[in-house]
Design an enzyme around this catalytic site. Structure first.
Site, PDB file in Angstrom:
ATOM      1  CD1 TRP A 127      -4.582  -9.006   2.538  1.00  0.00           C
ATOM      2  CD2 TRP A 127      -3.705  -7.693   4.186  1.00  0.00           C
ATOM      3  NE1 TRP A 127      -5.539  -8.936   3.305  1.00  0.00           N
ATOM      4  CE2 TRP A 127      -4.942  -8.395   4.631  1.00  0.00           C
ATOM      5  CE3 TRP A 127      -3.023  -7.180   4.929  1.00  0.00           C
ATOM      6  CZ2 TRP A 127      -5.568  -8.267   5.924  1.00  0.00           C
ATOM      7  CZ3 TRP A 127      -3.531  -6.727   6.339  1.00  0.00           C
ATOM      8  CH2 TRP A 127      -4.560  -7.444   6.498  1.00  0.00           C
ATOM      9  CG  ASP A 155       2.041 -11.318   2.673  1.00  0.00           C
ATOM     10  OD1 ASP A 155       1.912 -12.148   2.967  1.00  0.00           O
ATOM     11  OD2 ASP A 155       1.420 -10.143   2.820  1.00  0.00           O
ATOM     12  CE  LYS A 176      -4.570 -14.306   6.627  1.00  0.00           C
ATOM     13  NZ  LYS A 176      -5.897 -13.817   6.903  1.00  0.00           N
TER      14      LYS A 176
END
Length: 362
Positions: free
Chosen positions: A103, A173, A197
């Site tokens: 990511w 993030d 999530k």
């Protein structure tokens, strides 16, 4: 009694049963208005209340000091990979990134499309997956910001502390570990997270911005990709993802009711300890993919000493009600995602299954 799977999916992921039941009750008639929340106008007083209350819940749970704004956007965290450099990276500056896995790599590559981007630190390319030391981060003199990924969902690694960046804005993030533990949010100029999530269903992205950043925003950004647009319109410039924000509202209330971030962290450690202990005490039958000091409390990655037996593990696990244990296609092997809403009992059941599987196949 509802028959619930042992859900270890990495995202979309488990939601609290209590939240799902409340949403079910309110689905057709939201608070007696004769309509579902999915049917009402985003300009209505009912939705404006949800919007404002959800922002306030985020601030309370993170104990944000004055000077921070909360907005709700669409496009997932992946859209933020582009929005950040579009809004903050100027021609005479460099965007700094800490590369720790898939990511963060994607965020870095996206930034390179808009200007200079540099690697300030990165995980080791050999041995077990790990996180670099926060003390080894090297910022260029013209850094526009430093971007980190707090938890790498695919690798199963997590920062335990965050770097001090001085006057350089720190951007995080936190898609896969937001609200899973207490931390000093005032270290960050910006935090963002896809919801699917720890915050709710997919469809909404949480963005937290320090108001001081506004003066740094570029003015030559398309309207819908400008943070200024959404800040000045309180996330209501266009039709927001109403139902996803509503669901986030319910999840935040559940976290608050459950004891807040300190309690979440305590529960998450108890849950993951059950599984990590089985791995560590298996005499090599199971092997963790990450350095122990960098292990995630959200995503447990591991493998079997015999790779061919992993297919058998998945097959037997599915037959016993376990879902989502196959590792990401880029890494392979096995992964159990243990987000806030994953019950202790699910982790306990997985630990017992792993022990039984080892006894059966040793």
């Amino acid at each position: 009694m509802v028959n619930r799977a042992y859900n270890f999916n990495a995202g979309p992921a488990a939601l609290p049963l209590e939240v799902l039941r409340q949403a079910q009750e309110e689905l057709v008639d939201y608070q007696g208005i004769g309509m579902s929340i999915m049917e009402i106008s985003h300009r209505s007083k009912q939705y404006e209340q949800v919007n404002e209350e959800t922002q306030q819940l985020v601030k309370e749970l993170l104990q944000l000091p004055a000077g921070y704004r909360v907005i709700f956007l669409q496009g997932g965290a992946s859209t933020q990979f582009a929005m950040i450099p579009m809004n903050l990276l100027k021609p005479d500056q460099a965007a700094a990134y800490v590369l720790t896995g898939s990511w963060s790599d994607k965020a870095y590559k996206e930034a390179k499309l808009f200007g200079e981007a540099v690697v300030a630190a990165q995980s080791s390319k050999e041995g077990l997956l790990n996180m670099p030391s926060v003390n080894g981060i090297e910022l260029p003199a013209n850094a526009a910001y430093l971007h980190i990924t707090s938890n790498e969902t695919i690798a199963g690694t997590q920062f335990k502390a965050f770097p001090a960046t001085g006057d350089v804005p720190l951007i995080g993030d936190m898609s896969s570990d937001i609200l899973s533990r207490p931390f000093d949010a005032s270290q960050f100029a910006m935090i963002y997270a896809g919801a699917q999530k720890n915050l709710g269903p997919s469809g909404v992205t949480l963005v937290i911005l320090k108001e001081e950043l506004v003066d740094r925003f570029r003015s030559d950004v398309p309207t819908m990709l400008s943070y200024s647009t959404h800040l000045s319109n309180d996330s209501l410039y266009n039709t927001p993802p109403v139902y996803s924000v509503y669901m986030m509202n319910l999840v935040l209330k559940w976290i608050q009711k459950s004891g807040g971030l300190a309690k979440m962290a305590e529960r998450n450690k108890e849950k993951t300890d059950l599984i990590y202990q089985v791995i560590d005490q298996s005499s090599g039958f199971y092997q963790g993919l990450t350095e122990k000091e960098d292990r995630s409390l959200m995503n447990i990655t591991f493998k079997l000493a015999d790779p061919e037996m992993e297919k058998q593990f998945i097959s037997e696990a599915e037959a016993n009600g376990f879902v989502g244990l196959k590792g990401h296609r880029s890494v392979g092997h096995l992964r159990a995602s243990t987000y806030n809403a994953v019950p202790y009992e699910s982790c306990q059941a997985l630990a017992q299954f792993m022990q039984q599987f080892q006894s059966k196949h040793s």
